[in-house]
Motif scaffolding. Structure first.
Motif, PDB file in Angstrom:
ATOM      1  N   SER A 177      42.323  30.427  46.026  1.00 40.19           N
ATOM      2  CA  SER A 177      41.107  30.660  45.481  1.00 40.19           C
ATOM      3  C   SER A 177      40.440  31.770  46.610  1.00 40.19           C
ATOM      4  O   SER A 177      41.154  32.237  47.468  1.00 40.19           O
ATOM      5  CB  SER A 177      39.917  29.467  45.208  1.00 40.19           C
ATOM      6  OG  SER A 177      38.970  29.990  44.839  1.00 40.19           O
ATOM      7  N   CYS A 182      36.850  33.449  48.650  1.00 36.98           N
ATOM      8  CA  CYS A 182      35.387  33.300  49.162  1.00 36.98           C
ATOM      9  C   CYS A 182      34.394  34.236  48.424  1.00 36.98           C
ATOM     10  O   CYS A 182      33.837  35.014  49.039  1.00 36.98           O
ATOM     11  CB  CYS A 182      35.477  33.549  50.669  1.00 36.98           C
ATOM     12  SG  CYS A 182      36.345  32.212  51.541  1.00 36.98           S
ATOM     13  N   ASN A 183      34.587  33.934  47.271  1.00 31.52           N
ATOM     14  CA  ASN A 183      33.389  34.878  46.490  1.00 31.52           C
ATOM     15  C   ASN A 183      33.265  34.154  45.261  1.00 31.52           C
ATOM     16  O   ASN A 183      33.585  32.846  45.105  1.00 31.52           O
ATOM     17  CB  ASN A 183      34.005  36.093  46.099  1.00 31.52           C
ATOM     18  CG  ASN A 183      35.168  36.228  45.268  1.00 31.52           C
ATOM     19  OD1 ASN A 183      35.404  35.230  44.478  1.00 31.52           O
ATOM     20  ND2 ASN A 183      35.975  37.416  45.218  1.00 31.52           N
ATOM     21  N   GLN A 184      32.375  34.770  44.074  1.00 27.63           N
ATOM     22  CA  GLN A 184      32.007  34.115  43.017  1.00 27.63           C
ATOM     23  C   GLN A 184      33.327  33.351  42.077  1.00 27.63           C
ATOM     24  O   GLN A 184      33.093  32.730  41.182  1.00 27.63           O
ATOM     25  CB  GLN A 184      30.985  34.722  42.151  1.00 27.63           C
ATOM     26  CG  GLN A 184      31.721  36.232  41.706  1.00 27.63           C
ATOM     27  CD  GLN A 184      30.726  37.167  41.236  1.00 27.63           C
ATOM     28  OE1 GLN A 184      30.134  37.673  42.159  1.00 27.63           O
ATOM     29  NE2 GLN A 184      30.251  37.279  40.083  1.00 27.63           N
ATOM     30  N   ASP A 185      34.357  33.856  42.655  1.00 28.29           N
ATOM     31  CA  ASP A 185      35.490  33.128  41.657  1.00 28.29           C
ATOM     32  C   ASP A 185      35.808  31.730  42.210  1.00 28.29           C
ATOM     33  O   ASP A 185      36.438  31.029  41.499  1.00 28.29           O
ATOM     34  CB  ASP A 185      36.888  33.974  42.118  1.00 28.29           C
ATOM     35  CG  ASP A 185      38.151  33.425  41.426  1.00 28.29           C
ATOM     36  OD1 ASP A 185      38.048  33.547  40.348  1.00 28.29           O
ATOM     37  OD2 ASP A 185      38.817  32.671  42.352  1.00 28.29           O
ATOM     38  N   ASN A 193      35.705  28.046  42.115  1.00 29.10           N
ATOM     39  CA  ASN A 193      35.051  27.044  41.429  1.00 29.10           C
ATOM     40  C   ASN A 193      35.979  25.865  41.578  1.00 29.10           C
ATOM     41  O   ASN A 193      37.204  25.698  41.289  1.00 29.10           O
ATOM     42  CB  ASN A 193      35.648  27.596  39.913  1.00 29.10           C
ATOM     43  CG  ASN A 193      35.195  26.614  38.716  1.00 29.10           C
ATOM     44  OD1 ASN A 193      35.379  25.581  38.890  1.00 29.10           O
ATOM     45  ND2 ASN A 193      34.571  27.228  37.900  1.00 29.10           N
ATOM     46  N   ASP A 209      32.818  37.503  54.077  1.00 28.28           N
ATOM     47  CA  ASP A 209      31.642  36.687  54.164  1.00 28.28           C
ATOM     48  C   ASP A 209      31.591  35.782  55.545  1.00 28.28           C
ATOM     49  O   ASP A 209      32.656  34.991  55.484  1.00 28.28           O
ATOM     50  CB  ASP A 209      30.983  36.152  53.146  1.00 28.28           C
ATOM     51  CG  ASP A 209      29.517  35.490  53.140  1.00 28.28           C
ATOM     52  OD1 ASP A 209      29.305  35.574  54.348  1.00 28.28           O
ATOM     53  OD2 ASP A 209      29.299  35.087  52.073  1.00 28.28           O
ATOM     54  N   GLU A 226      34.034  44.565  40.687  1.00 29.52           N
ATOM     55  CA  GLU A 226      32.974  44.439  41.527  1.00 29.52           C
ATOM     56  C   GLU A 226      31.848  43.482  40.702  1.00 29.52           C
ATOM     57  O   GLU A 226      31.208  42.640  41.337  1.00 29.52           O
ATOM     58  CB  GLU A 226      32.267  45.497  42.292  1.00 29.52           C
ATOM     59  CG  GLU A 226      33.409  46.364  43.077  1.00 29.52           C
ATOM     60  CD  GLU A 226      32.588  47.435  43.886  1.00 29.52           C
ATOM     61  OE1 GLU A 226      31.356  47.702  43.425  1.00 29.52           O
ATOM     62  OE2 GLU A 226      33.394  48.073  44.580  1.00 29.52           O
ATOM     63  N   ASP A 227      31.606  43.560  39.540  1.00 29.73           N
ATOM     64  CA  ASP A 227      30.578  43.219  38.630  1.00 29.73           C
ATOM     65  C   ASP A 227      30.880  41.481  38.527  1.00 29.73           C
ATOM     66  O   ASP A 227      30.076  40.989  38.405  1.00 29.73           O
ATOM     67  CB  ASP A 227      30.522  43.869  37.290  1.00 29.73           C
ATOM     68  CG  ASP A 227      31.865  43.820  36.327  1.00 29.73           C
ATOM     69  OD1 ASP A 227      32.777  43.431  37.115  1.00 29.73           O
ATOM     70  OD2 ASP A 227      31.817  43.817  35.240  1.00 29.73           O
ATOM     71  N   ASP A 228      32.252  41.203  38.545  1.00 25.69           N
ATOM     72  CA  ASP A 228      32.313  39.672  38.359  1.00 25.69           C
ATOM     73  C   ASP A 228      33.521  38.871  39.124  1.00 25.69           C
ATOM     74  O   ASP A 228      33.841  37.972  39.075  1.00 25.69           O
ATOM     75  CB  ASP A 228      32.573  39.374  36.750  1.00 25.69           C
ATOM     76  CG  ASP A 228      34.130  40.098  36.401  1.00 25.69           C
ATOM     77  OD1 ASP A 228      34.606  40.774  37.099  1.00 25.69           O
ATOM     78  OD2 ASP A 228      34.428  39.904  35.172  1.00 25.69           O
ATOM     79  N   SER A 229      34.025  39.706  40.169  1.00 19.30           N
ATOM     80  CA  SER A 229      35.060  39.211  40.968  1.00 19.30           C
ATOM     81  C   SER A 229      36.223  38.704  40.317  1.00 19.30           C
ATOM     82  O   SER A 229      37.037  38.248  40.855  1.00 19.30           O
ATOM     83  CB  SER A 229      34.404  38.040  42.041  1.00 19.30           C
ATOM     84  OG  SER A 229      33.495  38.622  42.499  1.00 19.30           O
ATOM     85  N   LYS A 230      36.515  39.418  39.187  1.00 16.95           N
ATOM     86  CA  LYS A 230      37.572  39.057  38.361  1.00 16.95           C
ATOM     87  C   LYS A 230      38.823  39.923  38.823  1.00 16.95           C
ATOM     88  O   LYS A 230      38.397  41.050  38.982  1.00 16.95           O
ATOM     89  CB  LYS A 230      37.568  39.021  36.884  1.00 16.95           C
ATOM     90  CG  LYS A 230      36.372  37.943  36.412  1.00 16.95           C
ATOM     91  CD  LYS A 230      36.935  36.550  36.719  1.00 16.95           C
ATOM     92  CE  LYS A 230      35.838  35.630  36.151  1.00 16.95           C
ATOM     93  NZ  LYS A 230      36.368  33.958  36.522  1.00 16.95           N
TER      94      LYS A 230
END
Length: 351
Positions: free
Chosen positions: A115, A117-120, A122, A150, A222-226
Motif C-alpha cells: 500500500s 502512505c497517501n490517500q490510497d 485503506n 510525508d 495527483e487528484d486521487d492518488s490512483k
C-alpha cells in the motif's frame, strides 16, 4: 561459484520431488511456469527457458489449468506437458463479472501486501488481501511505500494497532537501503509475490529488490492518488540473489470465495471475543452480554473492523454459493453432452 541447482533456485522442494513416480523421474523433466499468455506459457527448468503451447486436456478446466508459479512435468522427448504437480499454495479470486475462479499464482512462499502512505491507504482493503494470504498459508508483510513523501507516519501506525502480528515496513521504493529489510522475503529458492492496487509502487519496489529494471513503472494521478497500470500480465522474475519475484497487474477488484479459514485467521480477535458472548447465536449488535460490543465500547476493538468482517463474511458466503451453483450447472451440462453423444453413437450403430 554458485553450487545451487537451477531447480532449487526456482523453488524445487521435497514436497514436489515426492510427487514423482519412478517412470516420471526417467521420462519427464520438471519445469516452473514463469508467465502465462493466451496461446503459450513460458517455463524454466534444468534445461533453461522454453515456450509451451496452451493446448490439451491440461488446459481445458479454467480452475485447474496451470498458472504462474506452477510446476509441470514435460516429456523429455516431445516437450509436451504431462501433468501439473500438486500445489503448496494457491492464490485465486472470483473473476470480475464472471461466475468462475481466476487463478493468480501458485506455490508462493512469501507475500508483500503493498500500500502507500497517501490517500490510497485503506485498512479494509489490506484485511481483504491478508485473508487471501492467510488462506494460502504464506508468510505476509505489509509494505507502505512512498514513506518519503510525508514524515508523519503516526496515522498509519495507529490504524494498524489491531494487526500487531503483521510485520510492517515503511519504504521509499527508490532507495535500495530502505528496502533492505524486505530481502529476507526473497531468499534463494523462495517465491515472493507483490499484491496491491495500481499506483502504489509495486513495480518500482520490484525493481529495487531485483537490483535491475524488470518492470515498467508509471506515475500516479495527483487528484486521487490512483495509479496507472504498468504491469500487463503476471510473470515471475529471477533475481540476482536467487529466488523469484511475482509481479502482477494491480487489482482494484479482489472478490473473495472459498477462503473461510483465511478470513477466520485474519479476524481471530473477533472470533475469540465471540466465544465470550452470553448467547451462542449472538450477532454482535444489541444483544445483552455481547463481548464484541463491549470491546468496541472499551476502545479495544475498532468498529470498522467488525463491519469489514461482516462484509467479507457475506461476500465469501455469496461467492462460494455462486461457485457451487456454477460447478453444479457445469456438471449437469457435461452429463447432458455425454448423454447426447452416447445416444447419437447408439443410433449410428443401429443403422
Amino acid at each position: 561459484m554458485n553450487s545451487v541447482s537451477p531447480l532449487k533456485q526456482l523453488g524445487w522442494k521435497p514436497f514436489f520431488q515426492q510427487q514423482l513416480s519412478l517412470d516420471e523421474l526417467n521420462d519427464c523433466q520438471p519445469v516452473k511456469v514463469m508467465a502465462v499468455h493466451r496461446s503459450q506459457i513460458e517455463v524454466s527448468g534444468e534445461s533453461g527457458e522454453e515456450s509451451v503451447l496452451v493446448s490439451g486436456a491440461l488446459f481445458e478446466d479454467a480452475a485447474e489449468r496451470p498458472t504462474v508459479g506452477d510446476w509441470l512435468l514435460l516429456a523429455r522427448e516431445s516437450r509436451k506437458p504431462v501433468r501439473r504437480l500438486e500445489r503448496s499454495s494457491l492464490f485465486k479470486r472470483m473473476a470480475p463479472g464472471a461466475k468462475q475462479v481466476q487463478l493468480i499464482a501458485a506455490n508462493v512462499d512469501n507475500v508483500l501486501i503493498v500500500s502507500s502512505c497517501n490517500q490510497d491507504f485503506n485498512l479494509s482493503r489490506v484485511e481483504r488481501y491478508l485473508a487471501l494470504v492467510k488462506e494460502a498459508g504464506c508468510r505476509a508483510c505489509l509494505v507502505l511505500t512512498k514513506a518519503d513523501l510525508d514524515e508523519n507516519h503516526a496515522p498509519f501506525h495507529d490504524a494498524l494497532k489491531g494487526h500487531r502480528d503483521l510485520p510492517v515496513v515503511l519504504v521509499n521504493a527508490l532507495d535500495t537501503e530502505s528496502v533492505a529489510p524486505l530481502r529476507d522475503y526473497c531468499r534463494s529458492g523462495e517465491t515472493l509475490a507483490l499484491l496491491g492496487s495500481s499506483g502504489v509502487g509495486k513495480s518500482t519496489l520490484l525493481n529495487s529488490l531485483a537490483g535491475t529494471e524488470l518492470a515498467a513503472t508509471g506515475g500516479i494521478r495527483e487528484d486521487d492518488s490512483k495509479g496507472r497500470h504498468t504491469t500487463r500480465h503476471r510473470a515471475l522474475y529471477p533475481i540476482v540473489d536467487g529466488g523469484l519475484i511475482l509481479d502482477s497487474p494491480g487489482m482494484r477488484e479482489l472478490a473473495l470465495a472459498d477462503i473461510r479459514e483465511g478470513l477466520e485467521a485474519t479476524f481471530a480477535d473477533i472470533s475469540a471475543l465471540s466465544e465470550k458472548c452470553r448467547f451462542a447465536d449472538c450477532v454482535h449488535e444489541s444483544e445483552p452480554g455481547c463481548a464484541v460490543q463491549a470491546a468496541i465500547e472499551a476502545g479495544e476493538l475498532d468498529e470498522r473492523r467488525l463491519h469489514n468482517w461482516r462484509k467479507l463474511e457475506r461476500e465469501v458466503a455469496r461467492n462460494s454459493k455462486t461457485l457451487a451453483e456454477s460447478r453444479a450447472s457445469d456438471r449437469s451440462l457435461s452429463q447432458l453432452y455425454r448423454s447426447v453423444q452416447n445416444h447419437a453413437r447408439a443410433n449410428k450403430n443401429r443403422t
